[in-house]
Design a protein around this motif. Structure first.
Motif, PDB file in Angstrom:
ATOM      1  N   ILE A  15      -4.296  11.202  20.293  1.00  0.00           N
ATOM      2  CA  ILE A  15      -3.581  11.751  19.357  1.00  0.00           C
ATOM      3  C   ILE A  15      -4.830  12.076  18.011  1.00  0.00           C
ATOM      4  N   LYS A  16      -5.071  10.829  17.677  1.00  0.00           N
ATOM      5  CA  LYS A  16      -5.954  10.842  16.688  1.00  0.00           C
ATOM      6  C   LYS A  16      -6.537  11.860  16.575  1.00  0.00           C
ATOM      7  N   GLU A  17      -7.883  12.352  17.411  1.00  0.00           N
ATOM      8  CA  GLU A  17      -8.402  13.741  17.813  1.00  0.00           C
ATOM      9  C   GLU A  17      -7.959  14.759  17.040  1.00  0.00           C
ATOM     10  N   LEU A  18      -6.584  14.910  18.036  1.00  0.00           N
ATOM     11  CA  LEU A  18      -6.010  16.253  17.783  1.00  0.00           C
ATOM     12  C   LEU A  18      -5.267  15.914  16.854  1.00  0.00           C
ATOM     13  N   GLN A  19      -4.639  15.468  15.643  1.00  0.00           N
ATOM     14  CA  GLN A  19      -4.856  15.096  14.238  1.00  0.00           C
ATOM     15  C   GLN A  19      -5.790  15.903  12.943  1.00  0.00           C
ATOM     16  N   ASP A  20      -6.883  14.728  14.061  1.00  0.00           N
ATOM     17  CA  ASP A  20      -8.105  15.784  12.944  1.00  0.00           C
ATOM     18  C   ASP A  20      -8.455  17.236  12.366  1.00  0.00           C
ATOM     19  N   ASN A  21      -8.262  17.569  13.932  1.00  0.00           N
ATOM     20  CA  ASN A  21      -9.002  18.410  14.164  1.00  0.00           C
ATOM     21  C   ASN A  21      -7.828  20.039  13.909  1.00  0.00           C
ATOM     22  N   TYR A  22      -6.785  19.761  14.411  1.00  0.00           N
ATOM     23  CA  TYR A  22      -5.629  20.929  14.216  1.00  0.00           C
ATOM     24  C   TYR A  22      -4.584  19.708  13.181  1.00  0.00           C
ATOM     25  N   ALA A  23      -3.570  21.326  12.521  1.00  0.00           N
ATOM     26  CA  ALA A  23      -2.799  20.647  11.388  1.00  0.00           C
ATOM     27  C   ALA A  23      -1.338  21.088  11.794  1.00  0.00           C
ATOM     28  N   VAL A  24      -1.580  20.158  12.663  1.00  0.00           N
ATOM     29  CA  VAL A  24      -0.090  19.464  13.416  1.00  0.00           C
ATOM     30  C   VAL A  24      -0.080  18.293  12.553  1.00  0.00           C
ATOM     31  N   ARG A  25       1.005  18.010  12.280  1.00  0.00           N
ATOM     32  CA  ARG A  25       1.275  16.181  11.768  1.00  0.00           C
ATOM     33  C   ARG A  25       2.694  15.945  12.875  1.00  0.00           C
ATOM     34  N   ASP A  26       3.166  17.080  13.210  1.00  0.00           N
ATOM     35  CA  ASP A  26       4.802  16.324  13.555  1.00  0.00           C
ATOM     36  C   ASP A  26       4.255  15.451  15.348  1.00  0.00           C
ATOM     37  N   LYS A  27       4.822  14.368  15.425  1.00  0.00           N
ATOM     38  CA  LYS A  27       4.120  13.856  16.381  1.00  0.00           C
ATOM     39  C   LYS A  27       4.521  14.184  17.654  1.00  0.00           C
ATOM     40  N   GLN A  28       5.395  14.666  17.826  1.00  0.00           N
ATOM     41  CA  GLN A  28       5.826  14.970  19.586  1.00  0.00           C
ATOM     42  C   GLN A  28       4.951  16.440  19.443  1.00  0.00           C
ATOM     43  N   ASP A  29       4.830  17.287  18.762  1.00  0.00           N
ATOM     44  CA  ASP A  29       3.706  17.802  19.356  1.00  0.00           C
ATOM     45  C   ASP A  29       2.175  17.668  19.165  1.00  0.00           C
ATOM     46  N   LEU A  30       1.964  16.488  18.788  1.00  0.00           N
ATOM     47  CA  LEU A  30       1.092  15.930  19.362  1.00  0.00           C
ATOM     48  C   LEU A  30       1.130  15.071  20.737  1.00  0.00           C
ATOM     49  N   LEU A  31       2.387  15.201  20.256  1.00  0.00           N
ATOM     50  CA  LEU A  31       2.087  14.488  22.615  1.00  0.00           C
ATOM     51  C   LEU A  31       2.352  15.431  22.751  1.00  0.00           C
ATOM     52  N   SER A  32       3.031  15.933  22.717  1.00  0.00           N
ATOM     53  CA  SER A  32       2.884  16.727  24.164  1.00  0.00           C
ATOM     54  C   SER A  32       1.113  17.630  24.016  1.00  0.00           C
ATOM     55  N   MET A  33       0.562  18.205  23.465  1.00  0.00           N
ATOM     56  CA  MET A  33      -0.545  18.713  23.891  1.00  0.00           C
ATOM     57  C   MET A  33      -1.205  17.666  24.482  1.00  0.00           C
ATOM     58  N   CYS A  34      -1.536  16.170  24.272  1.00  0.00           N
ATOM     59  CA  CYS A  34      -2.299  14.892  24.437  1.00  0.00           C
ATOM     60  C   CYS A  34      -1.795  15.268  26.655  1.00  0.00           C
ATOM     61  N   VAL A  35      -0.284  15.077  26.276  1.00  0.00           N
ATOM     62  CA  VAL A  35      -0.216  15.496  27.444  1.00  0.00           C
ATOM     63  C   VAL A  35      -0.383  16.955  28.803  1.00  0.00           C
ATOM     64  N   LEU A  36      -0.491  17.705  27.728  1.00  0.00           N
ATOM     65  CA  LEU A  36      -1.141  18.698  29.032  1.00  0.00           C
ATOM     66  C   LEU A  36      -2.137  18.943  28.945  1.00  0.00           C
ATOM     67  N   GLN A  37      -3.127  17.651  27.186  1.00  0.00           N
ATOM     68  CA  GLN A  37      -4.946  18.159  28.340  1.00  0.00           C
ATOM     69  C   GLN A  37      -5.056  16.524  29.725  1.00  0.00           C
ATOM     70  N   TYR A  38      -4.422  16.093  29.709  1.00  0.00           N
ATOM     71  CA  TYR A  38      -4.347  14.972  30.560  1.00  0.00           C
ATOM     72  C   TYR A  38      -3.962  15.896  31.409  1.00  0.00           C
ATOM     73  N   ALA A  39      -2.572  15.994  32.174  1.00  0.00           N
ATOM     74  CA  ALA A  39      -2.559  16.540  32.952  1.00  0.00           C
ATOM     75  C   ALA A  39      -3.038  17.746  33.419  1.00  0.00           C
ATOM     76  N   THR A  40      -3.740  18.654  32.586  1.00  0.00           N
ATOM     77  CA  THR A  40      -5.017  19.530  32.816  1.00  0.00           C
ATOM     78  C   THR A  40      -6.363  18.859  33.672  1.00  0.00           C
ATOM     79  N   GLY A  41      -6.676  17.869  32.598  1.00  0.00           N
ATOM     80  CA  GLY A  41      -7.627  17.015  33.590  1.00  0.00           C
ATOM     81  C   GLY A  41      -7.587  16.444  34.657  1.00  0.00           C
ATOM     82  N   MET A  42      -6.272  16.149  35.008  1.00  0.00           N
ATOM     83  CA  MET A  42      -6.235  15.397  36.009  1.00  0.00           C
ATOM     84  C   MET A  42      -5.893  16.062  37.752  1.00  0.00           C
TER      85      MET A  42
END
Length: 96
Positions: A38-65
């Motif tokens: 979440i911190k990495e995504l927040q630092d690299n993208y102009a996204v501040r909404d926690k829900q959006d960051l969580l969704s992006m995080c889940v998408l990355q982990y699900a894709t990796g899985m």
């Protein structure tokens, strides 16, 4: 192998959980990885909404899985093919 109560912080929210002592380390590590992502995504993208960051995080982990599962399945199928080949070679050898 009893259950314990722990509190996990993910995206600045605390979640009380009851887990087995064996699961605790894995769950704490997973929460740490999620917060780091979440911190990495927040630092690299102009996204501040926690829900959006969580969704992006889940998408990355699900894709990796999914990729890891496919790789494991392909490896398993390859191994199964090799075992059949070896079995056929051994059968041919002992029939002679």
């Amino acid at each position: 192998m009893g259950e314990i109560s722990i509190k996990i912080n993910i995206a600045d929210r605390v979640y009380p959980l009851r887990v087995t002592t064996e699961e605790e380390e894995v769950i704490r590590h997973a929460a740490k990885l999620i917060n780091e992502k979440i911190k990495e995504l927040q630092d690299n993208y102009a996204v501040r909404d926690k829900q959006d960051l969580l969704s992006m995080c889940v998408l990355q982990y699900a894709t990796g899985m999914i990729k890891a599962e496919r790789n494991a399945q392909q490896s398993e199928e390859g191994l199964e093919d090799r075992v059949h080949e070896l079995d056929n070679l051994l059968n041919d050898f002992f029939r002679k």
